[in-house]
Scaffold this motif. Structure first.
Motif, short mmCIF file in Angstrom:
data_model
loop_
_atom_site.label_atom_id
_atom_site.label_comp_id
_atom_site.label_asym_id
_atom_site.label_seq_id
_atom_site.Cartn_x
_atom_site.Cartn_y
_atom_site.Cartn_z
N VAL A 33 25.96 -42.04 -37.61
CA VAL A 33 26.13 -40.59 -37.52
C VAL A 33 27.35 -40.26 -36.67
CG1 VAL A 33 25.10 -38.46 -36.66
CG2 VAL A 33 23.68 -40.12 -37.90
N GLY A 34 27.56 -41.01 -35.59
CA GLY A 34 28.73 -40.79 -34.74
C GLY A 34 30.04 -40.97 -35.51
N TYR A 35 30.10 -41.99 -36.36
CA TYR A 35 31.31 -42.19 -37.17
C TYR A 35 31.50 -41.02 -38.14
CZ TYR A 35 30.81 -47.03 -35.53
OH TYR A 35 30.68 -48.16 -34.75
N GLY A 36 30.39 -40.52 -38.70
CA GLY A 36 30.50 -39.37 -39.60
C GLY A 36 30.99 -38.14 -38.87
N ILE A 37 30.56 -37.94 -37.63
CA ILE A 37 31.05 -36.81 -36.83
C ILE A 37 32.54 -36.95 -36.58
CG2 ILE A 37 30.93 -35.74 -34.54
CD1 ILE A 37 27.90 -36.28 -34.60
N ARG A 38 32.97 -38.16 -36.23
CA ARG A 38 34.41 -38.39 -36.03
C ARG A 38 35.19 -38.12 -37.30
NH1 ARG A 38 37.34 -43.76 -33.35
NH2 ARG A 38 39.42 -43.40 -34.25
N HIS A 39 34.66 -38.52 -38.44
CA HIS A 39 35.33 -38.30 -39.73
C HIS A 39 35.57 -36.81 -39.95
CE1 HIS A 39 35.42 -39.63 -44.26
NE2 HIS A 39 36.58 -39.19 -43.83
N ASN A 40 34.59 -35.98 -39.66
CA ASN A 40 34.74 -34.53 -39.83
C ASN A 40 35.74 -33.94 -38.85
OD1 ASN A 40 32.82 -33.08 -41.89
ND2 ASN A 40 31.66 -34.82 -41.08
N ILE A 41 35.69 -34.35 -37.59
CA ILE A 41 36.64 -33.83 -36.61
C ILE A 41 38.06 -34.22 -36.98
CG2 ILE A 41 37.36 -33.95 -34.19
CD1 ILE A 41 34.41 -34.30 -33.44
N GLU A 42 38.24 -35.46 -37.46
CA GLU A 42 39.57 -35.89 -37.89
C GLU A 42 40.04 -35.06 -39.09
OE1 GLU A 42 39.81 -40.07 -38.59
OE2 GLU A 42 39.82 -40.55 -36.44
N ALA A 43 39.13 -34.72 -39.99
CA ALA A 43 39.51 -33.89 -41.14
C ALA A 43 40.01 -32.53 -40.67
CB ALA A 43 38.32 -33.72 -42.09
N PHE A 44 39.35 -31.93 -39.69
CA PHE A 44 39.83 -30.66 -39.13
C PHE A 44 41.25 -30.80 -38.61
CE2 PHE A 44 35.23 -29.32 -37.97
CZ PHE A 44 35.09 -28.65 -39.17
#
Length: 432
Positions: free
Chosen positions: A312-323
């Motif tokens: 889940v942490g990696y998925g959160i990072r993926h979204n923040i990086e997309a922003f």
């Protein structure tokens, strides 16, 4: 009571008859992927680039427009009786006030029926969604803190609320959660740790991109970027229910989190993709599924649970990086939701993302934001009062010594999805 505001899951599609009665159970937000064929059809008929230019985001399972078309095509008997198309929070507001009204944040997901530039419904592509019906099926539009109406005598008798109590327009639960923790200024990013993880980033101007959702904010003139993972808190609940049945859920959680905290980053070589219900942003892949890689006979249940939290942490990072990739500014990250009750998961997320997370004193969530919206609609509060409404309780800082480890693991996480996607998609057709 000075006022009332409501929030609920969304964007959810709910058809009502001429008496305002639901004709079927609501069709849920992005976790409901039934309208894949309708998304493909609309993209073919309108064009993906034209849709992005029109709506500021790509069609995905989060959009209600394709689900309206699905309803028209697959349940004609329901469609024939439909007089209003609404959503969960708007339906509750209607029951209190007798008025059908939807907030701009939620309406933006009714693409391609909503024009974000004009902040209005548009008939430009309506025949492709509504057929021979028109925009009269859709509610009025307003901002979340505006006055929707007042509690009717009938609603007062049913609820015990005082008749004529002011009722705010309201919104989806995630936006109310953002308000509840003071994430209302440009650069503020709310991360909601719930059954799904939801993101709301306040912006000064929109930055359209097909990976995430460009929507209106809570207040007039505001812009938000929103994003959402499909399976996060629901994944930890599944894990506790299926793999820790020997104890009550809360006791199982306590044990699982305590054991996971004792393990080293990377769960001794385990890596998990948390796509157990497909994935929303930034992959927008409803056919994605969970993957667990690296299992050995030395791994225990605790290792598996740590891999879940890290996934889940990696998925959160993926979204923040997309922003950040699309040029959006993330200046402050505020955490809220049921997942913030213990520090283990929060610390893992900060270590993986490299982001500091602020924890407000009150983290009850959407209901606290609803109370503030009610105060605004009733004229008892102003937006400036949010400064005393929200107080900081704690701050979670990333451990810089773990950066190199988690950077490498995050790269493997991104690679694992790409490498397993063809197999996972093929498996989706096995066994129905």
């Amino acid at each position: 009571m000075a006022g009332v505001a409501l929030s609920a899951i969304g964007p959810t599609l709910l058809p009502l008859d001429r008496e305002g009665r639901p004709l079927r159970p609501g069709i849920l937000y992005g976790v409901d992927t039934r309208a894949g064929a309708q998304i493909a059809a609309l993209e073919a008929e309108i064009g993906a680039e034209r849709l992005l230019a029109h709506s500021g985001m790509a069609l995905s399972s989060q959009a209600t427009g394709p689900k309206i078309r699905w309803l028209r095509e697959h349940e004609p008997e329901v469609w024939a009786q439909t007089q209003t198309l609404t959503t969960a929070s708007s339906y509750l507001t209607y029951r209190l006030t007798g008025r059908h009204v939807m907030d701009h944040h939620t309406a933006a997901h009714a693409m391609p029926l909503y024009d974000p530039g004009r902040r209005a419904w548009t008939a430009a592509f309506a025949p492709l969604v509504l057929g021979e019906r028109g925009l009269e099926l859709l509610p009025d539009l307003a901002w979340s803190d505006e006055l929707a109406g007042h509690v009717t005598p009938q609603a007062a008798a049913q609820t015990g609320l005082r008749a004529e109590t002011p009722v705010a327009v309201g919104t989806v639960d995630a936006l109310s959660e953002a308000i509840s923790v003071g994430a209302v200024h440009p650069g503020d990013l709310m991360v909601m740790y719930g059954s799904t993880t939801f993101f709301v980033l306040v912006q000064e101007a929109p930055t359209p991109d097909p990976r995430v959702w460009t929507v209106g904010g809570a207040f007039a003139g505001q812009h938000n970027l929103a994003a959402g993972m499909s399976t996060t808190g629901s994944l930890t609940r599944w894990f506790a229910d299926e793999l820790a049945r020997e104890a009550p859920t809360e006791e199982a959680y306590h044990t699982l989190f305590a054991q996971a905290a004792q393990l080293s980053p990377g769960a001794e070589g385990l890596l998990l993709l948390p796509y157990f219900s497909g994935e929303r942003t930034p992959l927008n892949d409803p056919r994605a599924r969970g993957v667990l890689a690296g299992l050995t006979l030395a791994h225990t249940r605790a290792h598996l649970f740590r891999a879940v939290l890290e996934g889940v942490g990696y998925g959160i990072r993926h979204n923040i990086e997309a922003f950040r990739d699309l040029g959006a500014q993330v200046r402050r990250l505020v955490a809220v939701g049921g997942g913030v009750r213990g520090r283990t998961w929060l610390q893992i997320v900060s270590d993986i993302t490299g982001e500091t997370q602020e924890l407000p004193e009150v983290t009850v969530g959407a209901s606290y934001g609803d109370a503030f919206l009610a105060g605004l609609a009733a004229g008892r509060l102003t937006r400036a009062d949010l400064n005393r409404w929200v107080r900081l309780a704690d701050t979670i800082h990333p451990n810089p010594h773990l950066k190199a480890t988690y950077d490498r693991l995050y790269g493997l996480y991104r690679d694992l999805y790409v490498q397993t996607r063809p197999t996972v998609h093929a498996l989706g057709s096995v066994g129905g």
